[in-house]
Write a protein that holds these residues in place. Structure first.
Motif, PDB file in Angstrom:
ATOM      1  N   THR A  52       6.644 -25.342 -30.468  1.00  0.00           N
ATOM      2  CA  THR A  52       6.044 -26.126 -31.533  1.00  0.00           C
ATOM      3  C   THR A  52       7.065 -26.264 -32.650  1.00  0.00           C
ATOM      4  OG1 THR A  52       5.116 -24.162 -32.603  1.00  0.00           O
ATOM      5  CG2 THR A  52       3.713 -25.315 -30.988  1.00  0.00           C
ATOM      6  N   ALA A  53       6.969 -27.357 -33.397  1.00  0.00           N
ATOM      7  CA  ALA A  53       7.907 -27.601 -34.492  1.00  0.00           C
ATOM      8  C   ALA A  53       7.263 -28.565 -35.477  1.00  0.00           C
ATOM      9  CB  ALA A  53       9.214 -28.178 -33.958  1.00  0.00           C
ATOM     10  N   VAL A  54       7.741 -28.516 -36.709  1.00  0.00           N
ATOM     11  CA  VAL A  54       7.255 -29.432 -37.737  1.00  0.00           C
ATOM     12  C   VAL A  54       8.437 -30.106 -38.424  1.00  0.00           C
ATOM     13  CG1 VAL A  54       5.112 -28.172 -38.181  1.00  0.00           C
ATOM     14  CG2 VAL A  54       7.134 -27.643 -39.538  1.00  0.00           C
ATOM     15  N   HIS A  56       9.768 -31.207 -41.887  1.00  0.00           N
ATOM     16  CA  HIS A  56       9.537 -30.897 -43.299  1.00  0.00           C
ATOM     17  C   HIS A  56      10.828 -31.200 -44.052  1.00  0.00           C
ATOM     18  CE1 HIS A  56       8.062 -28.908 -46.884  1.00  0.00           C
ATOM     19  NE2 HIS A  56       9.212 -28.257 -46.942  1.00  0.00           N
ATOM     20  N   TRP A  61      11.770 -27.966 -38.055  1.00  0.00           N
ATOM     21  CA  TRP A  61      11.723 -26.506 -38.176  1.00  0.00           C
ATOM     22  C   TRP A  61      10.955 -25.912 -37.009  1.00  0.00           C
ATOM     23  CZ3 TRP A  61      13.216 -23.973 -42.931  1.00  0.00           C
ATOM     24  CH2 TRP A  61      13.625 -24.842 -43.946  1.00  0.00           C
ATOM     25  N   PHE A  62      11.443 -24.786 -36.487  1.00  0.00           N
ATOM     26  CA  PHE A  62      10.723 -24.057 -35.443  1.00  0.00           C
ATOM     27  C   PHE A  62      11.003 -22.571 -35.619  1.00  0.00           C
ATOM     28  CE2 PHE A  62      14.860 -25.074 -33.668  1.00  0.00           C
ATOM     29  CZ  PHE A  62      15.255 -23.893 -33.056  1.00  0.00           C
ATOM     30  N   SER A  63      10.193 -21.771 -34.955  1.00  0.00           N
ATOM     31  CA  SER A  63      10.374 -20.318 -35.040  1.00  0.00           C
ATOM     32  C   SER A  63      10.359 -19.727 -33.637  1.00  0.00           C
ATOM     33  CB  SER A  63       9.269 -19.687 -35.887  1.00  0.00           C
ATOM     34  OG  SER A  63       8.007 -19.894 -35.296  1.00  0.00           O
ATOM     35  N   HIS A 118       3.109 -25.993 -40.744  1.00  0.00           N
ATOM     36  CA  HIS A 118       2.819 -25.604 -39.360  1.00  0.00           C
ATOM     37  C   HIS A 118       1.323 -25.368 -39.181  1.00  0.00           C
ATOM     38  CE1 HIS A 118       3.341 -23.576 -35.499  1.00  0.00           C
ATOM     39  NE2 HIS A 118       4.517 -24.150 -35.465  1.00  0.00           N
ATOM     40  N   LYS A 121      -0.554 -28.678 -39.129  1.00  0.00           N
ATOM     41  CA  LYS A 121      -0.329 -29.462 -37.913  1.00  0.00           C
ATOM     42  C   LYS A 121      -1.005 -28.841 -36.693  1.00  0.00           C
ATOM     43  CE  LYS A 121       3.312 -31.495 -35.084  1.00  0.00           C
ATOM     44  NZ  LYS A 121       4.760 -31.721 -34.940  1.00  0.00           N
ATOM     45  N   TYR A 122      -0.873 -27.531 -36.527  1.00  0.00           N
ATOM     46  CA  TYR A 122      -1.325 -26.879 -35.293  1.00  0.00           C
ATOM     47  C   TYR A 122      -2.598 -26.060 -35.457  1.00  0.00           C
ATOM     48  CZ  TYR A 122       3.197 -28.246 -33.422  1.00  0.00           C
ATOM     49  OH  TYR A 122       4.280 -28.964 -33.002  1.00  0.00           O
ATOM     50  N   TRP A 127      -1.475 -20.176 -34.311  1.00  0.00           N
ATOM     51  CA  TRP A 127      -0.238 -20.169 -35.091  1.00  0.00           C
ATOM     52  C   TRP A 127      -0.554 -19.911 -36.554  1.00  0.00           C
ATOM     53  CZ3 TRP A 127       3.159 -19.964 -31.442  1.00  0.00           C
ATOM     54  CH2 TRP A 127       2.948 -20.664 -30.259  1.00  0.00           C
TER      55      TRP A 127
END
Length: 173
Positions: A52-54, A56, A61-63, A118, A121-122, A127
């Protein structure tokens, strides 16, 4: 300072095809639920994984967990590709490929709006992150996730429909 994006027709586009504006590509990136991250293993073999990513600010961005293969790969070679799209050849569909360099971000003030984005969005059932000590921490399950920002340097858009087109976006600034 906002980035400038130059869009040009590229590759095997049909005659008369117009480049897809970055604003349309960005809509697809912002709405995509799943991304595919491509990195390079220490021995040179590719590694691809969904995440998953956003979007911004001016970056995606992802983790990930610090012991995950993608985190280890990025610590050695931060060059990466993120891909999103429908991949179903539907009319009007757009697949987007973004190339860039991943940089780990540890500033809590920078991470807080990303964690909030995040969650918007999710949702927060799975998350649900809080920011602590330069990382995302899952609110209910614990666990620490390091966060990466990728500012694209080049992008590709593959549009299907009346006129197939391949657009190259160059990000400047």
């Amino acid at each position: 300072m906002p980035i400038a994006v130059v869009a040009e027709i590229h590759g095997f586009s049909e005659p008369g095809a117009e480049p897809v504006p970055w604003s349309v590509g960005l809509e697809h990136v912002a709405a995509a639920e799943t991304f595919w991250l491509s990195t390079v293993r220490p021995d040179g073999r590719p590694h691809v994984t969904p995440l998953t990513a956003v979007w911004h600010g001016d970056a995606i961005w992802f983790s990930t967990g610090p012991q995950e293969r993608k985190a280890k790969n990025l610590s050695r070679n931060p060059s990466c590709i993120l891909t999103a799209g429908r991949s179903d050849l539907a009319d009007g569909g757009l697949d987007v490929v973004l190339e860039g360099v991943a940089e780990q971000v540890t500033d809590d003030a920078e991470l807080r709006p990303v964690a909030e984005a995040h969650g918007r969005k999710y949702g927060t059932q799975i998350w649900d992150y809080v920011v602590r000590d330069g990382a995302f921490v899952h609110r209910s399950m614990g666990g620490r996730a390091i966060v990466f920002r990728v500012r694209p340097v080049r992008g590709l858009g593959f549009r299907k429909g009346d006129a197939f087109s391949q657009t190259t976006w160059r990000f400047e600034g």
